[in-house]
Design a protein around this motif. Structure first.
Motif, PDB file in Angstrom:
ATOM      1  N   ASP A  38       0.821  -1.204   0.000  1.00 11.06           N
ATOM      2  CA  ASP A  38       0.000   0.000   0.000  1.00 11.06           C
ATOM      3  C   ASP A  38       0.859   1.259   0.000  1.00 11.06           C
ATOM      4  O   ASP A  38       0.561   2.239  -0.697  1.00 11.06           O
ATOM      5  N   ILE A  39       1.923   1.237   0.786  1.00  9.77           N
ATOM      6  CA  ILE A  39       2.795   2.415   0.873  1.00  9.77           C
ATOM      7  C   ILE A  39       3.472   2.675  -0.467  1.00  9.77           C
ATOM      8  O   ILE A  39       3.534   3.814  -0.946  1.00  9.77           O
ATOM      9  N   VAL A  40       3.982   1.613  -1.106  1.00 10.52           N
ATOM     10  CA  VAL A  40       4.711   1.769  -2.370  1.00 10.52           C
ATOM     11  C   VAL A  40       3.773   2.100  -3.524  1.00 10.52           C
ATOM     12  O   VAL A  40       4.034   3.016  -4.310  1.00 10.52           O
ATOM     13  N   LEU A 120      10.063   5.687   5.910  1.00 12.13           N
ATOM     14  CA  LEU A 120       8.936   4.762   5.851  1.00 12.13           C
ATOM     15  C   LEU A 120       8.823   4.149   4.460  1.00 12.13           C
ATOM     16  O   LEU A 120       8.633   2.935   4.317  1.00 12.13           O
ATOM     17  N   LEU A 121       8.953   4.974   3.431  1.00 19.47           N
ATOM     18  CA  LEU A 121       8.886   4.484   2.058  1.00 19.47           C
ATOM     19  C   LEU A 121      10.074   3.582   1.747  1.00 19.47           C
ATOM     20  O   LEU A 121       9.923   2.543   1.084  1.00 19.47           O
ATOM     21  N   LEU A 122      11.241   3.946   2.230  1.00 18.30           N
ATOM     22  CA  LEU A 122      12.434   3.116   2.030  1.00 18.30           C
ATOM     23  C   LEU A 122      12.247   1.742   2.657  1.00 18.30           C
ATOM     24  O   LEU A 122      12.580   0.713   2.057  1.00 18.30           O
ATOM     25  N   LEU A 128       9.321  -5.264   0.311  1.00 15.32           N
ATOM     26  CA  LEU A 128       8.824  -5.900  -0.900  1.00 15.32           C
ATOM     27  C   LEU A 128       9.949  -6.560  -1.699  1.00 15.32           C
ATOM     28  O   LEU A 128       9.809  -7.679  -2.199  1.00 15.32           O
ATOM     29  N   ILE A 129      11.067  -5.863  -1.819  1.00 14.07           N
ATOM     30  CA  ILE A 129      12.181  -6.408  -2.601  1.00 14.07           C
ATOM     31  C   ILE A 129      12.743  -7.661  -1.929  1.00 14.07           C
ATOM     32  O   ILE A 129      12.955  -8.697  -2.573  1.00 14.07           O
ATOM     33  N   GLN A 130      12.956  -7.577  -0.618  1.00 12.18           N
ATOM     34  CA  GLN A 130      13.504  -8.726   0.095  1.00 12.18           C
ATOM     35  C   GLN A 130      12.510  -9.883   0.120  1.00 12.18           C
ATOM     36  O   GLN A 130      12.883 -11.050  -0.025  1.00 12.18           O
ATOM     37  N   VAL A 198       9.087  -4.949  -8.626  1.00 14.20           N
ATOM     38  CA  VAL A 198       9.575  -4.073  -9.697  1.00 14.20           C
ATOM     39  C   VAL A 198       9.217  -2.624  -9.381  1.00 14.20           C
ATOM     40  O   VAL A 198      10.045  -1.717  -9.520  1.00 14.20           O
ATOM     41  N   GLU A 199       7.990  -2.399  -8.944  1.00  8.28           N
ATOM     42  CA  GLU A 199       7.573  -1.048  -8.551  1.00  8.28           C
ATOM     43  C   GLU A 199       8.446  -0.534  -7.413  1.00  8.28           C
ATOM     44  O   GLU A 199       8.866   0.632  -7.400  1.00  8.28           O
ATOM     45  N   ALA A 200       8.734  -1.411  -6.444  1.00  9.39           N
ATOM     46  CA  ALA A 200       9.543  -1.014  -5.292  1.00  9.39           C
ATOM     47  C   ALA A 200      10.957  -0.629  -5.712  1.00  9.39           C
ATOM     48  O   ALA A 200      11.523   0.356  -5.214  1.00  9.39           O
ATOM     49  N   ILE A 201      11.544  -1.391  -6.640  1.00 16.37           N
ATOM     50  CA  ILE A 201      12.892  -1.078  -7.107  1.00 16.37           C
ATOM     51  C   ILE A 201      12.913   0.259  -7.847  1.00 16.37           C
ATOM     52  O   ILE A 201      13.816   1.082  -7.660  1.00 16.37           O
TER      53      ILE A 201
END
Length: 217
Positions: A38-40, A120-122, A128-130, A198-201
């Motif tokens: 949700d955050i990303v 927070l976003l980081l 998500l990536i991990q 992918v969005e997170a990266i």
């Protein structure tokens, strides 16, 4: 880690013994990933757009208080002087609502608020990536806008596999790390959905570029 570059922090975590960390319960992981999603996906555009507004507030404060500022990234000492004055008599409000119809985050009233929401976003990006790639924390910290995202199609042309090329520090003396590919996600070719990781990266790359351009490291 104040004053240390992302590479320094990544190097620190690459030396930690993973046996000290216990896996989280499945229910906790699922809740964590959904919150991070949700955050990303929902809130990141607004968080990223706040960066330019924060820079404008800093510029106004520097001009108003006759703070000497050179061109290029902001100096840490100058940021410290302006951290309270930048948003005096003003605040930056979020517009996006949460599931309850309320603004999802209180207004930004200073540099500290802005840094907290970026962290927070980081953290959401890292989760998500991990969670979907298996990348370790120090490997995620080495991601930047220069990392290549590769999309490969299966031999039967029915599946797309997305990979990211980045550095990995497998041994202590590998200061710069070696290039490695991680599989991020796979999806049917006909699907127009973008995998969460992918969005997170992409968001993480955007954040790193903004920080390096305006604040140095």
């Amino acid at each position: 880690f104040a004053g240390r570059t992302p590479d320094d922090v990544a190097d620190f975590y690459s030396r930690r013994d993973s046996k000290h960390y216990q896996p989280l319960p499945k229910a906790v992981v699922e809740c964590l990933l959904l919150t991070a999603r949700d955050i990303v996906l929902k809130y990141s555009p607004e968080i990223l757009s706040m960066g330019d507004k924060v820079l404008s507030a800093l510029e106004r404060a520097a001009h108003k208080y006759n703070a000497q500022r050179s061109s290029g990234p902001w100096d840490d000492q100058l940021l410290y002087r302006l951290r309270r004055r930048s948003f005096r008599n003003s605040k930056l409000c979020f517009a996006t609502s949460d599931a309850n119809g309320k603004t999802w985050r209180p207004p930004i009233t200073g540099i500290t608020d802005y840094l907290e929401v970026r962290e927070l976003l980081l953290g959401a990006c890292a989760a998500l990536i991990q969670g979907f790639t298996g990348m370790r924390l120090h490997e995620i910290l080495l991601l930047n806008e220069g990392n290549e995202i590769v999309v490969e199609t299966s031999e039967d042309d029915e599946w797309e596999v997305t990979k990211v090329v980045s550095r990995s520090k497998k041994v202590e003396n590998a200061r710069d790390g070696s290039l490695h590919q991680w599989v991020i996600a796979g999806k049917p070719v006909a699907s127009d959905l973008t995998p969460w990781a992918v969005e997170a990266i992409k968001v993480l790359q955007n954040m790193r570029k903004f920080k390096r351009t305006n604040f140095g490291t």
